[in-house]
Design an enzyme around this catalytic site. Structure first.
Site, PDB file in Angstrom:
ATOM      1  N   GLU A  70      -5.802 -10.488  -2.186  1.00 37.11           N
ATOM      2  CA  GLU A  70      -6.576 -10.382  -0.937  1.00 37.11           C
ATOM      3  C   GLU A  70      -8.071 -10.315  -1.237  1.00 37.11           C
ATOM      4  O   GLU A  70      -8.792  -9.479  -0.679  1.00 37.11           O
ATOM      5  CB  GLU A  70      -6.155  -9.138  -0.145  1.00 37.11           C
ATOM      6  CG  GLU A  70      -4.673  -9.077   0.165  1.00 37.11           C
ATOM      7  CD  GLU A  70      -4.290  -7.920   1.075  1.00 37.11           C
ATOM      8  OE1 GLU A  70      -5.171  -7.308   1.705  1.00 37.11           O
ATOM      9  OE2 GLU A  70      -3.076  -7.629   1.152  1.00 37.11           O
ATOM     10  N   ASP A  99     -11.891 -10.423  -1.361  1.00 44.04           N
ATOM     11  CA  ASP A  99     -13.131 -10.669  -0.611  1.00 44.04           C
ATOM     12  C   ASP A  99     -14.223  -9.757  -1.171  1.00 44.04           C
ATOM     13  O   ASP A  99     -13.931  -8.695  -1.723  1.00 44.04           O
ATOM     14  CB  ASP A  99     -12.974 -10.543   0.918  1.00 44.04           C
ATOM     15  CG  ASP A  99     -12.294  -9.263   1.375  1.00 44.04           C
ATOM     16  OD1 ASP A  99     -12.253  -8.286   0.608  1.00 44.04           O
ATOM     17  OD2 ASP A  99     -11.814  -9.241   2.533  1.00 44.04           O
ATOM     18  N   ASN A 129       2.433  -4.552  -3.478  1.00 45.07           N
ATOM     19  CA  ASN A 129       1.021  -4.917  -3.303  1.00 45.07           C
ATOM     20  C   ASN A 129       0.210  -3.644  -3.043  1.00 45.07           C
ATOM     21  O   ASN A 129       0.626  -2.792  -2.267  1.00 45.07           O
ATOM     22  CB  ASN A 129       0.938  -5.856  -2.089  1.00 45.07           C
ATOM     23  CG  ASN A 129      -0.364  -6.614  -1.977  1.00 45.07           C
ATOM     24  OD1 ASN A 129      -0.834  -7.180  -2.950  1.00 45.07           O
ATOM     25  ND2 ASN A 129      -0.949  -6.633  -0.780  1.00 45.07           N
ATOM     26  N   HIS A 176     -10.054  -6.063  -2.625  1.00 45.53           N
ATOM     27  CA  HIS A 176     -11.129  -6.029  -1.624  1.00 45.53           C
ATOM     28  C   HIS A 176     -12.274  -5.288  -2.313  1.00 45.53           C
ATOM     29  O   HIS A 176     -12.278  -4.058  -2.389  1.00 45.53           O
ATOM     30  CB  HIS A 176     -10.672  -5.272  -0.373  1.00 45.53           C
ATOM     31  CG  HIS A 176      -9.593  -5.973   0.391  1.00 45.53           C
ATOM     32  ND1 HIS A 176      -9.819  -7.126   1.107  1.00 45.53           N
ATOM     33  CD2 HIS A 176      -8.275  -5.686   0.555  1.00 45.53           C
ATOM     34  CE1 HIS A 176      -8.693  -7.519   1.676  1.00 45.53           C
ATOM     35  NE2 HIS A 176      -7.748  -6.671   1.352  1.00 45.53           N
ATOM     36  N   GLU A 228       0.808  -1.226   0.000  1.00 48.31           N
ATOM     37  CA  GLU A 228       0.000   0.000   0.000  1.00 48.31           C
ATOM     38  C   GLU A 228       0.842   1.277   0.000  1.00 48.31           C
ATOM     39  O   GLU A 228       0.728   2.111   0.917  1.00 48.31           O
ATOM     40  CB  GLU A 228      -0.991  -0.014   1.171  1.00 48.31           C
ATOM     41  CG  GLU A 228      -1.958  -1.187   1.080  1.00 48.31           C
ATOM     42  CD  GLU A 228      -3.034  -1.150   2.161  1.00 48.31           C
ATOM     43  OE1 GLU A 228      -3.078  -0.187   2.952  1.00 48.31           O
ATOM     44  OE2 GLU A 228      -3.847  -2.087   2.205  1.00 48.31           O
TER      45      GLU A 228
HETATM   46  C1  XIL Z   1      -5.845  -6.799   7.739  1.00 48.37           C
HETATM   47  C2  XIL Z   1      -6.098  -8.020   8.597  1.00 48.37           C
HETATM   48  O1  XIL Z   1      -6.995  -8.866   7.932  1.00 48.37           O
HETATM   49  C3  XIL Z   1      -6.638  -7.591   9.945  1.00 48.37           C
HETATM   50  O2  XIL Z   1      -6.746  -8.717  10.798  1.00 48.37           O
HETATM   51  C4  XIL Z   1      -5.711  -6.560  10.584  1.00 48.37           C
HETATM   52  O3  XIL Z   1      -6.292  -6.081  11.760  1.00 48.37           O
HETATM   53  C5  XIL Z   1      -5.459  -5.397   9.624  1.00 48.37           C
HETATM   54  O4  XIL Z   1      -4.987  -5.906   8.406  1.00 48.37           O
HETATM   55  N1  XIL Z   1      -4.746  -4.745   3.231  1.00 48.37           N
HETATM   56  C6  XIL Z   1      -3.711  -5.569   3.586  1.00 48.37           C
HETATM   57  C7  XIL Z   1      -3.913  -6.583   4.645  1.00 48.37           C
HETATM   58  O5  XIL Z   1      -2.653  -5.544   2.939  1.00 48.37           O
HETATM   59  O6  XIL Z   1      -2.725  -6.841   5.357  1.00 48.37           O
HETATM   60  C8  XIL Z   1      -5.009  -6.174   5.588  1.00 48.37           C
HETATM   61  O7  XIL Z   1      -5.218  -7.205   6.542  1.00 48.37           O
HETATM   62  C9  XIL Z   1      -6.260  -5.832   4.830  1.00 48.37           C
HETATM   63  C10 XIL Z   1      -6.025  -4.681   3.884  1.00 48.37           C
END
Ligand code: XIL
Length: 389
Positions: free
Chosen positions: A281, A283, A215, A251, A173
């Protein structure tokens, strides 16, 4: 490194099937499983079996307590070929105080992956968001001091797992969450331009065999963010950063979209730079109550997976958790809960989204079997060496 050609984890299995003349239903499950996968009957296949034949990885994130023996771990090992430690390798876990390192959770997750013949997407060395950076790091104002802490962190953690993990999310990020500029983080504020390229080089030096990835969040839906991320990756490559792959978190904000043609073109924008690309990631939350949304969700999953499968060089699809019971989204405070964004319900039952992901993978396997071999050599065919095993 992988820049000369995409790494295909399933190639050995496919080659073995060809050598031994197996046709039709190819047994693809790693040793110990009795199930024979026939993609014409997707119910006979796990996600992992299908992804293996396609030469891509299907992954999930997990916490250390989720890999302890039980149904959660069973589902992980059965269905997924890649594992991303959800929090176990983040700075706040591995390096909570200056000079203090803790690898208990990381060892648990990486150890589970190794035992279950899963690859590890190690996540993540520098998360460029103040929200998730330890206070002691955020308190450093001196560029030289911060550079030393960053160097110690990445060399110690990447060095600790060298040889055990296949890839690192080196920088996570780098851009603002809902914008196109660099994030307002201590790293961008205090360190000189060029710090990200230096971090990539430091990780390459300490673990020359790991693929190095960058990422990012929200490029699939925040206006202008994809273009900003492409520009950033280009700049890093021009600065000599040894980057192998680009991870897109995906996401999704809802079951709408993505448009397959537009999203696969975004993926191609990175493979055109000679890089691998992955969905890291995934969802897709749905509103609480009612089952109708489950079907919309399944179609949204299909579109995301199909977008990746349409792009040679899209080598992984990882979901952010296994069951709806353990999603991070329920604790985020952004969506009405329960968000039910994953492939399995609270009781480990496969949801329509699971069926749809399996179906689209199975369709791709059948199409691949019907068409010319994707990884066929293009030069003159020579006799295969005698098998002497
Ligand atoms: C999130 C986890 O799922 C949580 O448990 C934690 O509290 C915060 O991080 N982007 C990312 C991930 O790169 O590492 C994040 O994961 C979600 C958003």
């Amino acid at each position: 490194m992988s820049s000369g050609g995409f790494r295909r984890v399933g190639v050995v299995g496919v080659a073995a099937a060809l050598v031994f003349g197996v046709v039709g239903a190819v047994p693809l499950r790693p040793a110990g499983a009795a199930v024979v996968c026939d993609p014409a009957v997707p119910e006979t296949c796990t996600l992992r079996q299908l992804a293996d034949e396609l030469g891509i990885r299907i992954g999930a994130s997990a916490e250390a307590d989720e890999v302890e023996p039980g149904p959660y771990a069973d589902t992980l090992g059965r269905e997924f070929s890649s594992l991303t430690p959800e929090n176990a390798l983040k700075w706040y876990t591995t390096n909570p105080a200056p000079g203090v390192f803790d690898f208990d959770d990381g060892d648990a997750v990486v150890g589970f992956a190794t035992t279950n013949a899963m690859e590890v997407r190690a996540h993540t060395l520098v998360w460029t968001q103040d929200t998730y950076t330890p206070d002691w790091v955020k308190a450093v104002n001196d560029p030289d001091e911060l550079a030393q802490w960053v160097a110690q962190h990445v060399v110690t953690v990447a060095g600790r797992y060298a040889g055990q993990v296949q890839r690192w999310d080196v920088i996570n990020e780098p851009l603002a969450t809902a914008g196109t500029a660099l994030s307002d983080s201590v790293f961008h504020r205090v360190l000189p331009p060029g710090w990200m390229a230096s971090v990539f080089s430091a990780v390459r030096a300490v673990d020359p065999d790991a693929e190095l990835w960058i990422n990012e969040y929200g490029t699939d839906w925040v206006p202008g963010k994809h273009e900003a991320f492409v520009a950033l990756v280009r700049d890093l490559l021009a600065a000599g950063a040894p980057i192998d792959g680009v991870g897109l978190q995906v996401h999704r904000p809802s079951v709408d979209g993505p448009d397959v043609a537009a999203f696969s073109q975004q993926l191609r924008d990175f493979t055109d730079l000679g890089l691998e690309v992955a969905i890291t990631e995934l969802d897709i939350p749905i509103p609480p109550g009612g089952d109708a949304a489950l079907l919309d969700q399944a179609q949204a999953y299909r579109r995301v997976v199909a977008s990746c499968l349409a792009v040679p060089g899209c080598t992984e699809i990882t979901v952010w958790g296994v069951t709806d019971a353990n999603t991070w989204l329920d604790g985020l405070g952004v969506f009405p809960t329960p968000t039910r964004p994953l492939l399995f319900d609270d009781g480990f039952a496969a949801k329509p989204a699971y069926d749809e992901v399996r179906a689209v993978l199975a369709e791709a396997v059948l199409a691949r079997r019907a068409g010319p071999p994707v990884d066929a050599p293009t030069g003159p065919v020579t006799a295969a060496p005698a098998f002497t095993g």
